[in-house]
Design a protein around this motif. Structure first.
Motif, PDB file in Angstrom:
ATOM      1  N   ALA A   6       9.336  -6.237   6.300  1.00 43.29           N
ATOM      2  CA  ALA A   6       8.574  -5.554   5.254  1.00 43.29           C
ATOM      3  C   ALA A   6       9.237  -5.887   3.915  1.00 43.29           C
ATOM      4  O   ALA A   6      10.398  -5.542   3.683  1.00 43.29           O
ATOM      5  CB  ALA A   6       8.580  -4.049   5.484  1.00 43.29           C
ATOM      6  N   CYS A  17       3.253   0.860   6.140  1.00 46.61           N
ATOM      7  CA  CYS A  17       1.927   0.241   6.319  1.00 46.61           C
ATOM      8  C   CYS A  17       1.999  -1.202   6.796  1.00 46.61           C
ATOM      9  O   CYS A  17       1.078  -1.684   7.430  1.00 46.61           O
ATOM     10  CB  CYS A  17       1.115   0.332   5.026  1.00 46.61           C
ATOM     11  SG  CYS A  17       1.572  -0.869   3.755  1.00 46.61           S
ATOM     12  N   LEU A  22       0.827  -1.213   0.000  1.00 46.66           N
ATOM     13  CA  LEU A  22       0.000   0.000   0.000  1.00 46.66           C
ATOM     14  C   LEU A  22       0.857   1.258   0.000  1.00 46.66           C
ATOM     15  O   LEU A  22       0.720   2.110  -0.859  1.00 46.66           O
ATOM     16  CB  LEU A  22      -0.936   0.019   1.217  1.00 46.66           C
ATOM     17  CG  LEU A  22      -2.328  -0.591   1.039  1.00 46.66           C
ATOM     18  CD1 LEU A  22      -3.108  -0.505   2.337  1.00 46.66           C
ATOM     19  CD2 LEU A  22      -3.106   0.109  -0.074  1.00 46.66           C
ATOM     20  N   CYS A  23       1.768   1.353   0.976  1.00 48.55           N
ATOM     21  CA  CYS A  23       2.571   2.582   1.027  1.00 48.55           C
ATOM     22  C   CYS A  23       3.662   2.585  -0.043  1.00 48.55           C
ATOM     23  O   CYS A  23       4.206   3.634  -0.376  1.00 48.55           O
ATOM     24  CB  CYS A  23       3.181   2.783   2.418  1.00 48.55           C
ATOM     25  SG  CYS A  23       4.417   1.572   2.888  1.00 48.55           S
ATOM     26  N   ASN A  24       3.973   1.425  -0.565  1.00 49.39           N
ATOM     27  CA  ASN A  24       5.007   1.337  -1.592  1.00 49.39           C
ATOM     28  C   ASN A  24       4.442   1.762  -2.950  1.00 49.39           C
ATOM     29  O   ASN A  24       3.283   1.514  -3.247  1.00 49.39           O
ATOM     30  CB  ASN A  24       5.521  -0.111  -1.673  1.00 49.39           C
ATOM     31  CG  ASN A  24       6.862  -0.189  -2.359  1.00 49.39           C
ATOM     32  OD1 ASN A  24       7.637   0.762  -2.341  1.00 49.39           O
ATOM     33  ND2 ASN A  24       7.148  -1.324  -2.965  1.00 49.39           N
ATOM     34  N   VAL A  39       1.629  -3.892   5.221  1.00 45.43           N
ATOM     35  CA  VAL A  39       0.763  -4.840   4.521  1.00 45.43           C
ATOM     36  C   VAL A  39       1.591  -5.896   3.775  1.00 45.43           C
ATOM     37  O   VAL A  39       1.137  -7.003   3.524  1.00 45.43           O
ATOM     38  CB  VAL A  39      -0.172  -4.074   3.542  1.00 45.43           C
ATOM     39  CG1 VAL A  39      -0.815  -5.001   2.533  1.00 45.43           C
ATOM     40  CG2 VAL A  39      -1.259  -3.362   4.337  1.00 45.43           C
ATOM     41  N   CYS A  40       2.827  -5.537   3.447  1.00 44.54           N
ATOM     42  CA  CYS A  40       3.675  -6.443   2.676  1.00 44.54           C
ATOM     43  C   CYS A  40       4.494  -7.380   3.567  1.00 44.54           C
ATOM     44  O   CYS A  40       5.416  -8.037   3.078  1.00 44.54           O
ATOM     45  CB  CYS A  40       4.621  -5.636   1.796  1.00 44.54           C
ATOM     46  SG  CYS A  40       5.835  -4.712   2.767  1.00 44.54           S
TER      47      CYS A  40
HETATM   48 FE1  FES Z   1       3.766  -0.639   3.130  1.00 44.35          FE
HETATM   49 FE2  FES Z   1       5.646  -2.454   2.499  1.00 44.35          FE
HETATM   50  S1  FES Z   1       4.040  -1.710   1.276  1.00 44.35           S
HETATM   51  S2  FES Z   1       5.302  -1.487   4.390  1.00 44.35           S
END
Ligand code: FES
Length: 232
Positions: free
Chosen positions: A58, A45, A33-35, A47-48
Motif C-alpha cells: 500500500a 482500501c 481513497l482511505c488516505n 486502491v493505492c
Molecule cells: Fe487506501 Fe492506500 S489509500 S490503502
C-alpha cells in the motif's frame, strides 16, 4: 534526502515520507481513497497498491526507502485497482445521479478515471437503512465504503471520536456515538461531509449548494492535479 524510482522516474524522497507522498511531491498520481491529508494512514482500501521488487504494498503506508523501484501503472496493477473499485460499487448501493456528492465524490471520479462501465462482479444490493437520527447529519449507509476517514478526523475537544465503527462482518457500519453526537458542531458536520470520499455523510438542511456540473471533479478529473502539500 534519498531517491527512489517510480515507473522509471527518479524521485527525491524526504526521510519518513510514504511512497504515496513521494509520488505526489514528484508530480506522480497514485490513486487513494482511505488516505487523507493530515490523517494517519491505515491502508485499508488498497486502491493505492503498487509493486516494489515483486511485492505488493500500500503506497499510503509504506515508507519510501533509498533505491526502491516502484511500479505504479503496470496494466495488472491498474486492473487490480479497477477490480477494487468495482467491488466497492457492487458491495453498496451507489445511485450517483441522485447523490448530493455527485461531482465531488472520489469513488465516482475514480470510476470515471478507470472507465468502469459495468462491474465484473454481481451486485449485492444490501438492505441498509438511512440514519437521520443525528441532529445535524444524515448517515447514508448505502454509500459508505468503510474508509474511516470520518472516524479518524472528527473528534471532540478532548479527543473522543464521534464517528465509530459498529457491528461486525457484513453488518458493520459507521455510526455516531449517541453520547457524543450532541457535541457535533455545524463546523464538524460540514468537515465530516467534506472528509467523506463518497456521499455517506450529508449535512442536514444544506443540499446542492453548488449545482451538479460545476463541482470539483466536473471541472477537473481526479488525478490531473497533483497537490503539492505533503503532510500526514
Ligand atoms: Fe487506501 Fe492506500 S489509500 S490503502
Amino acid at each position: 534526502m534519498s531517491e527512489i524510482t517510480i515507473d522509471g522516474k527518479v524521485c527525491k524522497a524526504r526521510a519518513g515520507l510514504t511512497i504515496a507522498e513521494v509520488a505526489k511531491a514528484n508530480g506522480i498520481y497514485i490513486p487513494t481513497l482511505c488516505n487523507y491529508r493530515g490523517l494517519k494512514p491505515v491502508g485499508s482500501c488498497r486502491v493505492c497498491t503498487v509493486r516494489v521488487g515483486g511485492r505488493y504494498m500500500a503506497a499510503c503506508t509504506q515508507i519510501a526507502v533509498e533505491g526502491m523501484v516502484v511500479e505504479n501503472t503496470a496494466p495488472d496493477l491498474e486492473d487490480m485497482r479497477r477490480s477494487i473499485l468495482e467491488m466497492l460499487f457492487v458491495e453498496g448501493n451507489h445511485m450517483c445521479p441522485t447523490c448530493e456528492k455527485s461531482g465531488n465524490c472520489e469513488l465516482q471520479a475514480l470510476a470515471y478515471r478507470y472507465q468502469i462501465m459495468a462491474p465484473r462482479f454481481p451486485f449485492q444490493f444490501p438492505v441498509r437503512q438511512v440514519d437521520a437520527s443525528a441532529p445535524k447529519i444524515v448517515l447514508e449507509h448505502n454509500r459508505c465504503i468503510q474508509c474511516q476517514r470520518c472516524v479518524r478526523s472528527i473528534q471532540t475537544e478532548d479527543g473522543r471520536r464521534i464517528f465509530v465503527p459498529q457491528n461486525r462482518s457484513r453488518r458493520r457500519k459507521i455510526g455516531v456515538d449517541p453520547r457524543l453526537v450532541s457535541e457535533l458542531t455545524d463546523e464538524m458536520a460540514l468537515k465530516a461531509m467534506d472528509v467523506c470520499p463518497v456521499g455517506s455523510i450529508l449535512r442536514k438542511e444544506v443540499g446542492f449548494a453548488v449545482p451538479i456540473g460545476q463541482r470539483k471533479f466536473d471541472k477537473k478529473p481526479i488525478g490531473t492535479e497533483i497537490d503539492e502539500e505533503i503532510t500526514r
